[in-house]
Design a protein around this motif. Structure first.
Motif, PDB file in Angstrom:
ATOM      1  N   LYS A  76      -5.178  35.627  72.500  1.00  0.00           N
ATOM      2  CA  LYS A  76      -5.142  34.348  73.220  1.00  0.00           C
ATOM      3  C   LYS A  76      -5.111  33.184  72.230  1.00  0.00           C
ATOM      4  CE  LYS A  76      -7.450  32.148  77.122  1.00  0.00           C
ATOM      5  NZ  LYS A  76      -8.576  32.231  78.052  1.00  0.00           N
ATOM      6  N   LEU A  77      -5.883  33.311  71.155  1.00  0.00           N
ATOM      7  CA  LEU A  77      -5.878  32.262  70.128  1.00  0.00           C
ATOM      8  C   LEU A  77      -4.519  32.149  69.446  1.00  0.00           C
ATOM      9  CD1 LEU A  77      -9.392  32.720  68.466  1.00  0.00           C
ATOM     10  CD2 LEU A  77      -8.618  30.817  69.901  1.00  0.00           C
ATOM     11  N   GLU A  78      -3.857  33.283  69.274  1.00  0.00           N
ATOM     12  CA  GLU A  78      -2.530  33.286  68.650  1.00  0.00           C
ATOM     13  C   GLU A  78      -1.500  32.559  69.519  1.00  0.00           C
ATOM     14  OE1 GLU A  78      -1.265  37.262  67.748  1.00  0.00           O
ATOM     15  OE2 GLU A  78      -2.918  37.605  66.365  1.00  0.00           O
ATOM     16  N   LEU A  79      -1.754  32.502  70.813  1.00  0.00           N
ATOM     17  CA  LEU A  79      -0.816  31.835  71.720  1.00  0.00           C
ATOM     18  C   LEU A  79      -0.719  30.336  71.431  1.00  0.00           C
ATOM     19  CD1 LEU A  79      -1.606  33.472  75.185  1.00  0.00           C
ATOM     20  CD2 LEU A  79       0.396  33.839  73.753  1.00  0.00           C
ATOM     21  N   GLY A  80      -1.816  29.778  71.006  1.00  0.00           N
ATOM     22  CA  GLY A  80      -1.813  28.340  70.754  1.00  0.00           C
ATOM     23  C   GLY A  80      -2.028  27.572  72.044  1.00  0.00           C
ATOM     24  N   LYS A  81      -1.841  26.233  71.947  1.00  0.00           N
ATOM     25  CA  LYS A  81      -2.097  25.377  73.105  1.00  0.00           C
ATOM     26  C   LYS A  81      -0.939  25.356  74.090  1.00  0.00           C
ATOM     27  CE  LYS A  81      -5.433  22.419  70.860  1.00  0.00           C
ATOM     28  NZ  LYS A  81      -5.953  21.112  70.692  1.00  0.00           N
ATOM     29  N   LYS A  82       0.265  25.571  73.611  1.00  0.00           N
ATOM     30  CA  LYS A  82       1.430  25.544  74.495  1.00  0.00           C
ATOM     31  C   LYS A  82       2.275  26.801  74.277  1.00  0.00           C
ATOM     32  CE  LYS A  82       1.795  20.581  74.873  1.00  0.00           C
ATOM     33  NZ  LYS A  82       2.664  19.432  74.816  1.00  0.00           N
ATOM     34  N   PRO A  83       1.821  27.925  74.852  1.00  0.00           N
ATOM     35  CA  PRO A  83       2.581  29.165  74.666  1.00  0.00           C
ATOM     36  C   PRO A  83       3.860  29.158  75.502  1.00  0.00           C
ATOM     37  CG  PRO A  83       0.709  29.567  76.087  1.00  0.00           C
ATOM     38  CD  PRO A  83       0.603  28.137  75.625  1.00  0.00           C
ATOM     39  N   THR A  84       4.833  29.854  75.005  1.00  0.00           N
ATOM     40  CA  THR A  84       6.083  29.998  75.753  1.00  0.00           C
ATOM     41  C   THR A  84       5.859  31.014  76.873  1.00  0.00           C
ATOM     42  OG1 THR A  84       6.880  31.811  74.391  1.00  0.00           O
ATOM     43  CG2 THR A  84       7.414  29.569  73.645  1.00  0.00           C
TER      44      THR A  84
END
Length: 181
Positions: A76-84
């Motif tokens: 989830k952290l790897e997704l970042g704030k604006k995941p595609t």
């Protein structure tokens, strides 16, 4: 003379009938294994072993759950704030895979618990089998059946449960390698 023969014949028939009633041709004995296990303390041993097994299994499941949650949090952290949308779909796949794995581990734990119960019961039954056989032979029983709830009637004379309990309790205690001496 004829009346004496009839009298003797009636006595002989009466003796045969009475004798046959006292000795069934296929004596059956009944044993209540639950009562034997409770009376000999074996049910407490079963409960303790199952509790230990269950506690260990639950700890393992908690560890697996924590590991999966840690992996999901990292993903989830790897997704970042604006995941595609693609990233969100990948994360969703990981979450579903984690849920599936946890359910599989839970099902496996339940199977192992059932196997443990079955093994304990089988080992106990094998250990008391010689005692049941000895008591049955002493009582001149040819067949021993396990008491079941669906029996409509059991003649108390055919129930050898108490005799089996007494015989087991008369045996010397069994020691294992883990028993303190």
């Amino acid at each position: 003379m004829k009346s004496i023969n009839i009298f003797l014949l009636s006595i002989a028939v009466s003796a045969l009938i009475t004798g046959c009633q006292d000795t069934p041709s296929y004596p059956v004995a009944i044993v209540d294994l639950d009562k034997v296990a409770i009376s000999t303390g074996q049910s407490k041993i079963f409960e303790d072993e199952i509790r230990t097994f269950t506690d260990t299994t639950q700890l393992q499941l908690i560890q697996i759950k924590d590991e999966l949650n840690t992996q999901l949090e990292a993903a989830k952290l790897e997704l970042g704030k604006k995941p595609t949308q693609k990233d969100q779909a990948e994360f969703q796949k990981k979450a579903i895979a984690a849920q599936v794995r946890l359910k599989q581990e839970l099902a496996q734990s339940e199977r192992l618990l059932q196997q443990k119960r079955n093994q304990l019961a089988q080992n106990y039954r094998q250990s008391i089998d010689p005692t049941i056989r000895r008591v049955a032979q002493q009582k001149k029983a040819q067949v021993v059946m396990l008491k079941q709830a669906n029996f409509l009637y059991i003649d108390p004379k055919s129930d050898i449960t108490d005799a089996v309990i007494d015989a087991i309790q008369a045996l010397p205690p069994v020691t294992t390698a883990s028993d303190p001496k």
